[in-house]
Scaffold this active site. Structure first.
Site, short mmCIF file in Angstrom:
data_model
loop_
_atom_site.label_atom_id
_atom_site.label_comp_id
_atom_site.label_asym_id
_atom_site.label_seq_id
_atom_site.Cartn_x
_atom_site.Cartn_y
_atom_site.Cartn_z
N GLU A 1 0.19 4.32 1.82
CA GLU A 1 1.50 3.67 2.02
C GLU A 1 2.23 4.29 3.21
O GLU A 1 2.88 3.59 3.98
CB GLU A 1 2.33 3.78 0.74
CG GLU A 1 1.76 2.89 -0.37
CD GLU A 1 2.46 3.08 -1.70
OE1 GLU A 1 2.43 4.22 -2.22
OE2 GLU A 1 3.04 2.11 -2.21
N ALA B 1 0.91 10.39 -3.70
CA ALA B 1 2.10 11.07 -4.21
C ALA B 1 1.61 12.18 -5.14
O ALA B 1 0.51 12.08 -5.72
CB ALA B 1 2.96 10.08 -4.98
N GLY C 1 0.30 6.92 -2.12
CA GLY C 1 1.39 7.17 -1.18
C GLY C 1 0.91 7.56 0.21
O GLY C 1 1.63 7.37 1.20
N GLU D 1 -3.32 3.33 -7.71
CA GLU D 1 -2.27 3.57 -8.71
C GLU D 1 -2.54 2.92 -10.06
O GLU D 1 -2.22 3.50 -11.10
CB GLU D 1 -0.91 3.08 -8.19
CG GLU D 1 -0.28 4.00 -7.14
CD GLU D 1 -0.70 3.71 -5.72
OE1 GLU D 1 -1.73 3.03 -5.52
OE2 GLU D 1 -0.02 4.18 -4.80
#
Ligand code: COA
Length: 260
Positions: A115, A66, A112, A135
């Site tokens: 993910e 992200a 992300g 993270e």
């Protein structure tokens, strides 16, 4: 439709989406998530598109996570909204599409990015790929389904270690743990994905959509996967694809499916 952060090519009923922010290692900002949502929605509705391949531009990254610069100053409420909206628009959305989505992991798939690859129906990695959920090293946890999908794919103990050490797997390690189905030289990645996609194209799109739904039901709270399977199995008997598939077999010819 014009997209700011992604490219789409379509060939032989296969759509390839390339996340295109190479200078930011294809990091997922909100605008890219919105582009991806619109593109996946449109392609899934298009009966001509039978497989979607998702990859990143350049040779270095699939998606390096992200976009940290976007959320670094978020409040509790904003952080909660970021995860909820991202899951709804992209991660859960992709997992529940009826069109199969293959992640072509062409480099770093972090946070992300991993993910997103895990939300795809399966993953193929290039030999230079590195995968991790770092993270906790940023003081946060995976928020796009990583704490749920990683244990589903590689088991709880391995996922726990990977997440709380913020460790990275090489492509070969990812293959050994079942996170990716194949590892191929980078130059061959898209050809290899297209070869697998070509095998999918021979089968009934209707049945494939129902198979995805039944498999996913096993991992959904409050769903009985066996019951989902029974219903989906029964529905197939009312389709042209079923009539065509069984008739073609009995007539010793190749089936021509329409997805209806
Ligand atoms: N969010 C925002 N920007 C990112 C990013 C991310 N997740 N990952 C990389 N970038 C940007 C960098 O800030 C840099 O931008 P700049 O040139 O404007 O400074 C550019 O992409 C290139 O990255 P850089 O760090 O210089 O490349 P590298 O080869 O030295 O390192 C990584 C590659 C992947 C190891 C490193 O970029 C990294 O650790 N990224 C963050 C991974 C992460 O924690 N993801 C989880 C987020 S929740």
């Amino acid at each position: 439709m014009n997209y700011e952060n992604i490219l789409i090519t379509i060939e032989n009923n296969i759509a390839t989406i390339t996340i295109n922010r190479p200078t930011k290692l294809n990091a997922l900002n909100v605008a890219t998530i919105n582009d991806l949502h619109k593109a996946f929605k449109k392609l899934d509705k298009n009966i001509e598109i039978q497989v979607i391949i998702l990859t990143g531009s350049g040779e270095k990254a699939f998606v390096a996570g992200a976009d940290i610069s976007e959320f670094a100053h978020y409040s509790i409420e904003e952080g909660t909204k970021l995860a909820a909206e991202g899951q709804e628009k992209l991660f859960d959305f992709v997992e529940n599409l009826k069109t199969p989505v293959i992640a072509a992991v062409n480099g770093f798939a972090l946070g992300g990015g991993l993910e997103l690859a895990m939300a795809c129906h399966f993953r193929i990695a290039s030999d230079n790929a590195k995968m991790g959920l770092p993270e906790v090293s940023l003081g946060v946890i995976p928020g796009y389904g990583g704490t749920q999908r990683l244990p589903q794919l590689i088991g709880k103990g391995r996922a726990m270690e990977m997440i709380i050490t913020a460790g990275m797997l090489t492509a070969d390690d990812a293959y050994r743990t079942g996170l990716v189905n194949h590892v191929v030289p980078q130059a061959e990645l898209l050809t290899f994905c297209n070869d697998i996609a070509s095998k999918i194209l021979k089968n009934s799109p209707y049945a494939i959509g129902k198979a995805i739904k039944a498999i996913n039901a096993n991992f959904k709270e409050g769903k009985n996967g066996y019951e989902t399977e029974i219903k989906a199995f029964g529905k197939c008997f009312g389709t042209q694809d079923f009539k065509e598939g069984t008739t073609a077999f009995l007539e010793k010819r190749k089936a021509v499916f329409t997805g209806k």
